[in-house]
Enzyme design. Structure first.
Site, short mmCIF file in Angstrom:
data_model
loop_
_atom_site.label_atom_id
_atom_site.label_comp_id
_atom_site.label_asym_id
_atom_site.label_seq_id
_atom_site.Cartn_x
_atom_site.Cartn_y
_atom_site.Cartn_z
N LYS A 48 0.81 -1.22 0.00
CA LYS A 48 0.00 0.00 0.00
C LYS A 48 0.85 1.26 0.00
CE LYS A 48 -4.46 -1.45 1.79
NZ LYS A 48 -5.52 -1.24 2.76
N LYS A 59 -5.05 -9.96 -6.02
CA LYS A 59 -6.36 -10.31 -5.44
C LYS A 59 -7.42 -9.33 -5.93
CE LYS A 59 -6.58 -7.44 -1.35
NZ LYS A 59 -7.07 -7.21 -0.04
N LYS A 75 -11.68 -4.18 -3.37
CA LYS A 75 -12.72 -3.14 -3.36
C LYS A 75 -12.20 -1.87 -3.99
CE LYS A 75 -13.89 -3.91 1.50
NZ LYS A 75 -12.57 -3.86 2.15
P1 TYM Z 1 -10.82 -6.02 4.08
O1 TYM Z 1 -11.88 -5.04 4.39
O2 TYM Z 1 -9.79 -5.65 3.07
O3 TYM Z 1 -11.46 -7.37 3.61
C1 TYM Z 1 -12.53 -7.96 4.33
C2 TYM Z 1 -12.41 -9.48 4.30
O4 TYM Z 1 -12.49 -9.94 2.95
C3 TYM Z 1 -11.36 -10.76 2.67
N1 TYM Z 1 -10.98 -10.53 1.27
C4 TYM Z 1 -10.88 -11.51 0.36
N2 TYM Z 1 -11.06 -12.83 0.45
C5 TYM Z 1 -10.90 -13.56 -0.69
N3 TYM Z 1 -10.55 -13.00 -1.88
C6 TYM Z 1 -10.35 -11.67 -1.99
N4 TYM Z 1 -10.03 -11.15 -3.17
C7 TYM Z 1 -10.52 -10.86 -0.84
N5 TYM Z 1 -10.40 -9.53 -0.61
C8 TYM Z 1 -10.69 -9.36 0.69
C9 TYM Z 1 -10.27 -10.24 3.62
O5 TYM Z 1 -9.27 -11.19 3.84
C10 TYM Z 1 -11.08 -9.96 4.86
O6 TYM Z 1 -11.31 -11.14 5.58
N6 TYM Z 1 -7.83 -5.40 8.02
C11 TYM Z 1 -9.03 -6.04 7.55
C12 TYM Z 1 -10.25 -5.61 8.32
C13 TYM Z 1 -10.10 -5.82 9.79
C14 TYM Z 1 -10.22 -7.06 10.47
C15 TYM Z 1 -9.99 -6.75 11.84
C16 TYM Z 1 -10.47 -8.37 10.05
C17 TYM Z 1 -9.83 -4.86 10.69
N7 TYM Z 1 -9.76 -5.41 11.94
C18 TYM Z 1 -10.02 -7.75 12.81
C19 TYM Z 1 -10.50 -9.36 11.03
C20 TYM Z 1 -10.27 -9.05 12.39
C21 TYM Z 1 -9.25 -5.66 6.09
O7 TYM Z 1 -8.73 -4.68 5.61
O8 TYM Z 1 -10.11 -6.47 5.42
#
Ligand code: TYM
Length: 328
Positions: free
Chosen positions: A112, A193, A196
């Protein structure tokens, strides 16, 4: 007593089928087995610039989507991170127990911040806030996609380090990465990957995409050279991604999906993938529209805030006292 499961989805863009497969679907599947904590980490999203109005809107939309995907609004704790002050408070304590070296190794930070002149400090310390998110609720398991595994491991390391120094304070969490669908790939560049925040919206399928757009994006997905619809992530990442999406949305094991497509051409595969995705997302969008009209989102968030606040406060108080902050 049930074990605890916790996970979050950032409101930093429109949700994709990657988020659905890697995270939301898992929560919907596990919610009966675990006491479930599901929250919207909006404080994470401001590690990069956001439009305030859009951010407010997305927070509610994510909760609406969780509910539309079958996550029970009454059986689970559903809340917004920024409404619980203990996340930031615990994050500071944990920050003081983290090392620059371990933080510099975080691959998501490297990705990032690459090529950026000004790198926000929040982007660097973000995994520590994520550790606080997890440890405050004594979560046993944290389901995420593969990209978050390193961050959950940091949470484990910090919990172990803290417990060793001050005595048992936190539960050491386990990552729960699905065997399948942990990394849904970008439709135009299957080495990345699906995200969003992808620059090109044709690379991601959003949960609220209209039917026409879904079909167009899938038909335009990059496939691989050669023929044969086989699951081989190394040599055929594009085809394997489409097969994974098909398998997840049709609930057909990948081996059966391979058999189903024996002798088929890439174009046939794409058409059928589009069909199952359109069918699932149209249903989901109808439910989502009902949820957003119903007023259930705010009811759920008010209740979730109160429940989560009580639990998080208790853990924070323990941590605060053992490190020597404030009054005993
Ligand atoms: P975030 O918001 O980027 O993504 C949310 C969840 O979706 C999963 N994910 C995917 N899984 C499969 N294929 C993909 N292309 C894909 N893109 C995203 C991510 O692995 C995630 O599970 N830091 C985290 C949010 C967070 C969090 C936490 C998660 C903050 N605190 C505590 C668990 C526990 C994040 O940015 O996810």
């Amino acid at each position: 007593m049930k074990k605890r499961l916790l996970t979050g989805l950032q409101p930093s863009g429109e949700l994709t089928i990657g988020n659905y497969i890697g995270s939301i679907r898992q929560v919907a599947n596990y919610q009966d087995e675990y006491e479930t904590f599901l929250f919207v980490p909006d404080m994470h999203s401001i590690t990069v610039p956001q439009d305030p109005e859009t951010l407010h809107r997305r927070v509610r939309e994510i909760v609406g989507m969780y509910i539309a995907c079958g996550v029970s609004p009454t059986e689970n704790h559903i809340y917004i991170q920024s409404e619980i002050p203990w996340h930031a408070n615990l994050s500071w304590i944990l920050e003081c127990h983290s090392y620059m070296g371990e933080m510099s190794r975080m691959t998501q930070f490297k990705a990032k911040s690459e090529g950026k002149k000004e790198i926000g400090c929040g982007l660097f310390t973000y995994p520590i806030l994520m550790a606080a998110d997890i440890l405050l609720y004594n979560a046993d398991v944290v389901p995420t996609g593969a990209d978050q595994k390193q961050h959950v491991e940091l949470a484990r390391n910090l919990a172990q380090r803290f417990n060793k120094k001050y005595g048992e304070t936190f539960v050491v969490p386990e990552p729960l990465i699905p065997k399948f669908g942990a990394k849904i790939r970008d439709l135009l560049d299957p080495t990345k990957k699906m995200s969003k925040s992808a620059e090109n919206p044709k690379a991601s399928i959003f949960l609220n995409d209209p039917e026409k757009a879904i079909r167009k994006k899938i038909m335009g997905a990059v496939t691989d050279s050669g023929e044969g619809v086989v699951f081989d992530e190394e040599n055929k990442p594009g085809v394997s991604n489409l097969l994974t999406i098909y398998s997840c949305f049709s609930n057909m094991p990948i081996a059966d999906a391979e058999k189903h497509f024996e002798g088929a051409r890439y174009g046939d595969l794409k058409k059928e993938v589009a069909e199952v995705v359109v069918e699932a997302l149209t249903k989901l969008q109808d439910k989502y529209a009902d949820v957003m009209k119903s007023g259930i989102v705010d009811e759920t968030l008010d209740r979730g805030r109160d429940e989560a606040n009580a639990i998080a406060h208790e853990t924070y108080e323990k941590a605060r006292k053992v490190v020597g902050l404030g009054r005993v």
